[in-house]
Design an enzyme around this catalytic site. Sequence first.
Site, PDB file in Angstrom:
ATOM      1  N   ARG A  59      24.173  55.142  17.214  1.00  0.00           N
ATOM      2  CA  ARG A  59      25.324  55.585  18.004  1.00  0.00           C
ATOM      3  C   ARG A  59      26.380  56.235  17.117  1.00  0.00           C
ATOM      4  O   ARG A  59      27.193  57.005  17.560  1.00  0.00           O
ATOM      5  CB  ARG A  59      25.913  54.410  18.797  1.00  0.00           C
ATOM      6  CG  ARG A  59      25.154  54.226  20.119  1.00  0.00           C
ATOM      7  CD  ARG A  59      25.770  53.175  20.970  1.00  0.00           C
ATOM      8  NE  ARG A  59      25.517  51.859  20.398  1.00  0.00           N
ATOM      9  CZ  ARG A  59      26.091  50.741  20.788  1.00  0.00           C
ATOM     10  NH1 ARG A  59      26.974  50.747  21.742  1.00  0.00           N
ATOM     11  NH2 ARG A  59      25.792  49.597  20.224  1.00  0.00           N
ATOM     12  N   ARG A  81      13.110  42.434  20.029  1.00  0.00           N
ATOM     13  CA  ARG A  81      13.057  41.478  21.135  1.00  0.00           C
ATOM     14  C   ARG A  81      12.127  42.046  22.198  1.00  0.00           C
ATOM     15  O   ARG A  81      12.167  43.255  22.495  1.00  0.00           O
ATOM     16  CB  ARG A  81      14.452  41.265  21.739  1.00  0.00           C
ATOM     17  CG  ARG A  81      15.359  40.346  20.943  1.00  0.00           C
ATOM     18  CD  ARG A  81      14.873  38.890  20.956  1.00  0.00           C
ATOM     19  NE  ARG A  81      15.755  37.997  20.229  1.00  0.00           N
ATOM     20  CZ  ARG A  81      15.612  37.646  18.946  1.00  0.00           C
ATOM     21  NH1 ARG A  81      14.606  38.143  18.236  1.00  0.00           N
ATOM     22  NH2 ARG A  81      16.460  36.818  18.380  1.00  0.00           N
ATOM     23  N   GLU A  95       8.293  35.713  26.428  1.00  0.00           N
ATOM     24  CA  GLU A  95       7.809  34.878  25.343  1.00  0.00           C
ATOM     25  C   GLU A  95       7.823  33.398  25.714  1.00  0.00           C
ATOM     26  O   GLU A  95       8.822  32.958  26.296  1.00  0.00           O
ATOM     27  CB  GLU A  95       8.737  35.124  24.136  1.00  0.00           C
ATOM     28  CG  GLU A  95       8.046  35.024  22.820  1.00  0.00           C
ATOM     29  CD  GLU A  95       8.918  35.614  21.712  1.00  0.00           C
ATOM     30  OE1 GLU A  95       9.166  36.832  21.713  1.00  0.00           O
ATOM     31  OE2 GLU A  95       9.334  34.821  20.862  1.00  0.00           O
ATOM     32  N   HIS A 121       5.689  35.929  17.012  1.00  0.00           N
ATOM     33  CA  HIS A 121       7.103  35.961  16.608  1.00  0.00           C
ATOM     34  C   HIS A 121       7.316  35.288  15.245  1.00  0.00           C
ATOM     35  O   HIS A 121       8.042  34.292  15.144  1.00  0.00           O
ATOM     36  CB  HIS A 121       7.993  35.310  17.678  1.00  0.00           C
ATOM     37  CG  HIS A 121       9.440  35.775  17.574  1.00  0.00           C
ATOM     38  ND1 HIS A 121      10.303  35.791  18.628  1.00  0.00           N
ATOM     39  CD2 HIS A 121      10.164  36.253  16.520  1.00  0.00           C
ATOM     40  CE1 HIS A 121      11.495  36.240  18.236  1.00  0.00           C
ATOM     41  NE2 HIS A 121      11.421  36.530  16.955  1.00  0.00           N
TER      42      HIS A 121
HETATM   43  C1  DGY Z   1      16.014  36.336  14.846  1.00  0.00           C
HETATM   44  O1  DGY Z   1      16.590  35.648  13.993  1.00  0.00           O
HETATM   45  O2  DGY Z   1      16.623  36.846  15.773  1.00  0.00           O
HETATM   46  C2  DGY Z   1      14.556  36.544  14.665  1.00  0.00           C
HETATM   47  O3  DGY Z   1      13.960  37.052  15.795  1.00  0.00           O
HETATM   48  C3  DGY Z   1      13.885  35.266  14.195  1.00  0.00           C
HETATM   49  O4  DGY Z   1      12.625  35.590  13.692  1.00  0.00           O
END
Ligand code: DGY
Length: 321
Positions: A180, A240, A269, A287
């Site tokens: 941005r 994410r 998840e 993850h």
């Molecule tokens: C975080 O800290 O947000 C990570 O996804 C952990 O692995």
Amino acid sequence: MFIYITRAVPEIVPQMLRSALPQARVEVNPHDRNLTHAEIATAARGADALVCTLADPVDAVLLQALAPPLRVVSTYAVGTNNIDLECAGRLGVRVCNTPGVLTDATAEVAVGLMLACARRFGEGERLTRAGRFEGWAPLFLRGQGVYGKTVGIVGAGRIGFRVARTMRKGFDCPILYTSRTPRPDWESELGARPAPLDDLLAQSDFVSLHCPLTPRTRHLIDAARLDLMKPTAVLVNTARGPVVDEAALADALRRGRIAGAGLDVYEHEPALAPGLANLDNVVVLPHLGSATVETRDEMGRMCAQAVIDVLSGREPAHAVA
Ligand code: DGY
């Protein structure tokens, strides 16, 4: 003083808390599983500090049930999308996270996923384990090279930069990035070029996602955006899960609309979109971006220090609310 920890963490966390705050009662979830919302509300009732993980829904209902006396939520993560920051701010609850210390570990996984997808490590590993390796052959498991390919980085933060630098310096890849705000450091150090997201998707051979999950980035990569990508392209997500419409991704992979995907995170998840795990052109990890011994200890130190600082009346080093 009472500190509740929602999931077993490296020993450094209770150790630091007990030695800096000897008067505090420190309790850790004794179960080897994530607690439900209701279980956290019950177990943490009366807590001055909550040490949580990214799997805990620290929403307005939970915060209102715990504050007061709750004064600080220290999350064992850099991402804070599971915490209602606005509500915490309103209730005067500080929220602290662990930025910086998981940059290298997460970047390693993103780069690893690019290589694994391009060179078909997942397929090769499954086949070899299953006893189906029948010897070297000229046409066997040909993938695509990584050197010199264009890498698009979505989200110009610390982890994105580390991935971009590795791909630029290690693999001579031209780098495109979205941001941005202008990033002169990306341009001077890496020769990277900023690009609108749709152009980046159309021009990149590898697209790696490094943006936080916010209402703006939920389903940032949807069916229409997947359609913009090259049929030979690979999508990597270590950020994410909900940044990608996972059902649309599974469909694009099934149709061969893009060549592959490397995923460390999932929209729902720990569940995966139906059919995703059966596809050969996706590499799926559980993850584990930050899962090194060193990184998880460092995250623990930061997490504990934030609790110690707030409960001792000092300003914490990394507060997001
Ligand atoms: C975080 O800290 O947000 C990570 O996804 C952990 O692995």
